[in-house]
Design a protein around this motif. Sequence first.
Motif, PDB file in Angstrom:
ATOM      1  N   LEU A 117       0.824  -1.222   0.000  1.00  0.00           N
ATOM      2  CA  LEU A 117       0.000   0.000   0.000  1.00  0.00           C
ATOM      3  C   LEU A 117       0.858   1.273   0.000  1.00  0.00           C
ATOM      4  O   LEU A 117       0.604   2.177  -0.808  1.00  0.00           O
ATOM      5  CB  LEU A 117      -0.927   0.001   1.221  1.00  0.00           C
ATOM      6  CG  LEU A 117      -2.381  -0.376   1.023  1.00  0.00           C
ATOM      7  CD1 LEU A 117      -3.164  -0.136   2.294  1.00  0.00           C
ATOM      8  CD2 LEU A 117      -3.015   0.357  -0.152  1.00  0.00           C
ATOM      9  N   PRO A 118       1.895   1.372   0.886  1.00  0.00           N
ATOM     10  CA  PRO A 118       2.710   2.594   0.844  1.00  0.00           C
ATOM     11  C   PRO A 118       3.353   2.820  -0.523  1.00  0.00           C
ATOM     12  O   PRO A 118       3.410   3.946  -1.009  1.00  0.00           O
ATOM     13  CB  PRO A 118       3.776   2.354   1.930  1.00  0.00           C
ATOM     14  CG  PRO A 118       3.162   1.353   2.850  1.00  0.00           C
ATOM     15  CD  PRO A 118       2.265   0.496   2.015  1.00  0.00           C
ATOM     16  N   GLU A 119       3.782   1.720  -1.181  1.00  0.00           N
ATOM     17  CA  GLU A 119       4.374   1.870  -2.524  1.00  0.00           C
ATOM     18  C   GLU A 119       3.334   2.397  -3.509  1.00  0.00           C
ATOM     19  O   GLU A 119       3.631   3.248  -4.346  1.00  0.00           O
ATOM     20  CB  GLU A 119       4.936   0.520  -3.016  1.00  0.00           C
ATOM     21  CG  GLU A 119       6.248   0.139  -2.354  1.00  0.00           C
ATOM     22  CD  GLU A 119       6.666  -1.309  -2.618  1.00  0.00           C
ATOM     23  OE1 GLU A 119       7.838  -1.611  -2.370  1.00  0.00           O
ATOM     24  OE2 GLU A 119       5.818  -2.137  -3.042  1.00  0.00           O
ATOM     25  N   LEU A 120       2.121   1.861  -3.399  1.00  0.00           N
ATOM     26  CA  LEU A 120       1.047   2.315  -4.303  1.00  0.00           C
ATOM     27  C   LEU A 120       0.791   3.812  -4.093  1.00  0.00           C
ATOM     28  O   LEU A 120       0.708   4.579  -5.057  1.00  0.00           O
ATOM     29  CB  LEU A 120      -0.214   1.495  -4.062  1.00  0.00           C
ATOM     30  CG  LEU A 120      -1.393   1.780  -4.999  1.00  0.00           C
ATOM     31  CD1 LEU A 120      -2.168   0.482  -5.303  1.00  0.00           C
ATOM     32  CD2 LEU A 120      -2.353   2.819  -4.463  1.00  0.00           C
ATOM     33  N   TYR A 121       0.699   4.221  -2.812  1.00  0.00           N
ATOM     34  CA  TYR A 121       0.454   5.642  -2.524  1.00  0.00           C
ATOM     35  C   TYR A 121       1.561   6.516  -3.121  1.00  0.00           C
ATOM     36  O   TYR A 121       1.308   7.592  -3.651  1.00  0.00           O
ATOM     37  CB  TYR A 121       0.391   5.886  -1.011  1.00  0.00           C
ATOM     38  CG  TYR A 121      -0.802   5.231  -0.317  1.00  0.00           C
ATOM     39  CD1 TYR A 121      -2.032   5.113  -0.959  1.00  0.00           C
ATOM     40  CD2 TYR A 121      -0.688   4.751   0.993  1.00  0.00           C
ATOM     41  CE1 TYR A 121      -3.110   4.520  -0.321  1.00  0.00           C
ATOM     42  CE2 TYR A 121      -1.767   4.155   1.633  1.00  0.00           C
ATOM     43  CZ  TYR A 121      -2.972   4.040   0.976  1.00  0.00           C
ATOM     44  OH  TYR A 121      -4.030   3.461   1.602  1.00  0.00           O
ATOM     45  N   GLN A 122       2.815   6.015  -3.030  1.00  0.00           N
ATOM     46  CA  GLN A 122       3.955   6.837  -3.477  1.00  0.00           C
ATOM     47  C   GLN A 122       4.081   6.886  -5.000  1.00  0.00           C
ATOM     48  O   GLN A 122       4.563   7.876  -5.541  1.00  0.00           O
ATOM     49  CB  GLN A 122       5.251   6.297  -2.857  1.00  0.00           C
ATOM     50  CG  GLN A 122       5.392   6.694  -1.393  1.00  0.00           C
ATOM     51  CD  GLN A 122       6.281   5.740  -0.600  1.00  0.00           C
ATOM     52  OE1 GLN A 122       6.896   4.830  -1.166  1.00  0.00           O
ATOM     53  NE2 GLN A 122       6.336   5.936   0.703  1.00  0.00           N
ATOM     54  N   GLN A 123       3.618   5.828  -5.689  1.00  0.00           N
ATOM     55  CA  GLN A 123       3.894   5.745  -7.131  1.00  0.00           C
ATOM     56  C   GLN A 123       2.725   6.171  -8.023  1.00  0.00           C
ATOM     57  O   GLN A 123       2.936   6.533  -9.180  1.00  0.00           O
ATOM     58  CB  GLN A 123       4.284   4.307  -7.494  1.00  0.00           C
ATOM     59  CG  GLN A 123       5.613   3.876  -6.880  1.00  0.00           C
ATOM     60  CD  GLN A 123       5.888   2.383  -7.110  1.00  0.00           C
ATOM     61  OE1 GLN A 123       5.421   1.787  -8.061  1.00  0.00           O
ATOM     62  NE2 GLN A 123       6.647   1.795  -6.198  1.00  0.00           N
ATOM     63  N   ALA A 124       1.495   6.092  -7.514  1.00  0.00           N
ATOM     64  CA  ALA A 124       0.342   6.273  -8.410  1.00  0.00           C
ATOM     65  C   ALA A 124      -0.007   7.751  -8.622  1.00  0.00           C
ATOM     66  O   ALA A 124      -0.032   8.539  -7.681  1.00  0.00           O
ATOM     67  CB  ALA A 124      -0.871   5.531  -7.849  1.00  0.00           C
ATOM     68  N   ASP A 125      -0.304   8.092  -9.892  1.00  0.00           N
ATOM     69  CA  ASP A 125      -0.833   9.434 -10.198  1.00  0.00           C
ATOM     70  C   ASP A 125      -2.342   9.446  -9.979  1.00  0.00           C
ATOM     71  O   ASP A 125      -2.930  10.488  -9.713  1.00  0.00           O
ATOM     72  CB  ASP A 125      -0.559   9.776 -11.678  1.00  0.00           C
ATOM     73  CG  ASP A 125       0.923   9.754 -11.992  1.00  0.00           C
ATOM     74  OD1 ASP A 125       1.654  10.540 -11.386  1.00  0.00           O
ATOM     75  OD2 ASP A 125       1.336   8.916 -12.828  1.00  0.00           O
ATOM     76  N   ILE A 126      -2.955   8.284 -10.175  1.00  0.00           N
ATOM     77  CA  ILE A 126      -4.408   8.139  -9.992  1.00  0.00           C
ATOM     78  C   ILE A 126      -4.611   6.937  -9.076  1.00  0.00           C
ATOM     79  O   ILE A 126      -4.008   5.878  -9.303  1.00  0.00           O
ATOM     80  CB  ILE A 126      -5.116   7.869 -11.342  1.00  0.00           C
ATOM     81  CG1 ILE A 126      -4.882   9.039 -12.310  1.00  0.00           C
ATOM     82  CG2 ILE A 126      -6.609   7.613 -11.139  1.00  0.00           C
ATOM     83  CD1 ILE A 126      -5.367   8.774 -13.737  1.00  0.00           C
ATOM     84  N   ILE A 127      -5.427   7.103  -8.042  1.00  0.00           N
ATOM     85  CA  ILE A 127      -5.715   5.978  -7.137  1.00  0.00           C
ATOM     86  C   ILE A 127      -7.219   5.719  -7.167  1.00  0.00           C
ATOM     87  O   ILE A 127      -8.017   6.652  -7.005  1.00  0.00           O
ATOM     88  CB  ILE A 127      -5.242   6.295  -5.699  1.00  0.00           C
ATOM     89  CG1 ILE A 127      -3.710   6.425  -5.682  1.00  0.00           C
ATOM     90  CG2 ILE A 127      -5.710   5.209  -4.714  1.00  0.00           C
ATOM     91  CD1 ILE A 127      -3.127   6.848  -4.349  1.00  0.00           C
ATOM     92  N   THR A 128      -7.597   4.476  -7.415  1.00  0.00           N
ATOM     93  CA  THR A 128      -9.026   4.153  -7.506  1.00  0.00           C
ATOM     94  C   THR A 128      -9.356   3.007  -6.548  1.00  0.00           C
ATOM     95  O   THR A 128      -8.625   2.017  -6.479  1.00  0.00           O
ATOM     96  CB  THR A 128      -9.442   3.903  -8.985  1.00  0.00           C
ATOM     97  OG1 THR A 128     -10.837   3.660  -9.039  1.00  0.00           O
ATOM     98  CG2 THR A 128      -8.692   2.760  -9.643  1.00  0.00           C
ATOM     99  N   LEU A 129     -10.429   3.165  -5.792  1.00  0.00           N
ATOM    100  CA  LEU A 129     -10.750   2.245  -4.691  1.00  0.00           C
ATOM    101  C   LEU A 129     -11.822   1.235  -5.107  1.00  0.00           C
ATOM    102  O   LEU A 129     -12.923   1.635  -5.512  1.00  0.00           O
ATOM    103  CB  LEU A 129     -11.255   3.043  -3.486  1.00  0.00           C
ATOM    104  CG  LEU A 129     -10.342   4.180  -3.012  1.00  0.00           C
ATOM    105  CD1 LEU A 129     -10.995   4.955  -1.866  1.00  0.00           C
ATOM    106  CD2 LEU A 129      -8.989   3.636  -2.576  1.00  0.00           C
ATOM    107  N   HIS A 130     -11.485  -0.035  -4.978  1.00  0.00           N
ATOM    108  CA  HIS A 130     -12.442  -1.099  -5.329  1.00  0.00           C
ATOM    109  C   HIS A 130     -12.417  -2.230  -4.310  1.00  0.00           C
ATOM    110  O   HIS A 130     -12.682  -3.388  -4.641  1.00  0.00           O
ATOM    111  CB  HIS A 130     -12.145  -1.619  -6.746  1.00  0.00           C
ATOM    112  CG  HIS A 130     -12.234  -0.528  -7.754  1.00  0.00           C
ATOM    113  ND1 HIS A 130     -13.432   0.039  -8.127  1.00  0.00           N
ATOM    114  CD2 HIS A 130     -11.262   0.180  -8.391  1.00  0.00           C
ATOM    115  CE1 HIS A 130     -13.196   1.019  -8.980  1.00  0.00           C
ATOM    116  NE2 HIS A 130     -11.893   1.137  -9.156  1.00  0.00           N
TER     117      HIS A 130
END
Length: 335
Positions: A189-202
């Motif tokens: 999760l921390p990597e996703l937060y740091q790398q993503a320009d767009i975050i989508t919740l599913h």
Amino acid sequence: MKIAVFSTKEYDRDFLCSANNDHELTFFDTRLSAKTAILADGFPVICVFVNDELNAAVLQQLARQGTRLITLRCAGFNNVDLQAANIHGISVARVPSYSPQAVAEHAVALMLALNRNIHHAYNRVRDGNFSLQGLLGFDMGTRCVGIIGTGKIGSVVARILNGFGCQVIAYDPKPCPECEAIGVRYVTLPELYQQADIITLHCPLNPATEHLINREALTLMRQGVMLINTSRGAVIDTDAVVAALKSQQIAYLGLDVYEQEGDLFFKDLSNQIIQDDVFERLLTFPNVLITGHQGFFTHEAMSNIAQTTMANINFFAAGQVSGNEIGTNLIKTDT
Ligand code: NAD
């Protein structure tokens, strides 16, 4: 069987009546809550939607009044106290999958609309304002999208965004092999937060995901991130998100769900004074686009929801299991 249908709109009536063979459907516009549970008196089956309240007190009353099956016209079941249902011998069934495409396409629609400022462009052109100032977007294929939850809906989002040429990363405690096969890279999760320009919740709403997107998570995200939530409102801590919009940490916010949506969504309140100040604050931001929980609302999805709901009831009436039951109750029927 006698079925009390709560939170009914005209479209629910139409689709449910078309899918019904021989059950007696009674429609209530009102939401199910402690105040309205009395309406279910004498109904062995009740049919509910996302914002009906099925807490321990309501379930106790329903059991006392003779309810033995609750059938949800949705996939999420965060609004049902399953333990209480179990204690009272009430079976709970849902529609686990009706059209993952419907919600996935809506999530992508929010991304595209926010990126290309479609909500502003629509109003401008109607006003005779053809200026492009402030409407600058970006090419989707140049961006990294982080998907939280790659189940039925999240995996369709991954496929669509893969088609756009986006770099797709994901977090899910149970990675999806089909996503990995198309090149989705699972990260923490921390990597996703740091790398993503767009975050989508599913992901579903449960104790582990409630306020998953909080102040700490937001501080890890990229400055100027786009955040999309078509999952459940309470996956986001809305106060923290408002603060991040003010600090411009979040540059785009697309919501189809809202933590306190039960008092607002699915009703025409256009002539009323909205009392929810947090919601009203969200509406003041030019980079926030909100729809009223319409992700599921396609012809195909409504038809599938009605057919599965009536099939769940048919199985229950026949003393059989549909496979859509949740919780631990055995199906019991004597009428
Ligand atoms: P699903 O069960 O197929 O997928 C959910 C995925 O989330 C699973 O892969 C699961 O492993 C993953 N997950 C569980 N806990 C997680 C966590 N802590 N972090 C990250 N991932 C986690 O469900 P689905 O059919 O894809 O639906 C997802 C959600 O979408 C539903 O729970 C519902 O809340 C919401 N939904 C919204 C609408 C709408 O109209 N806006 C319609 C249908 C469903």
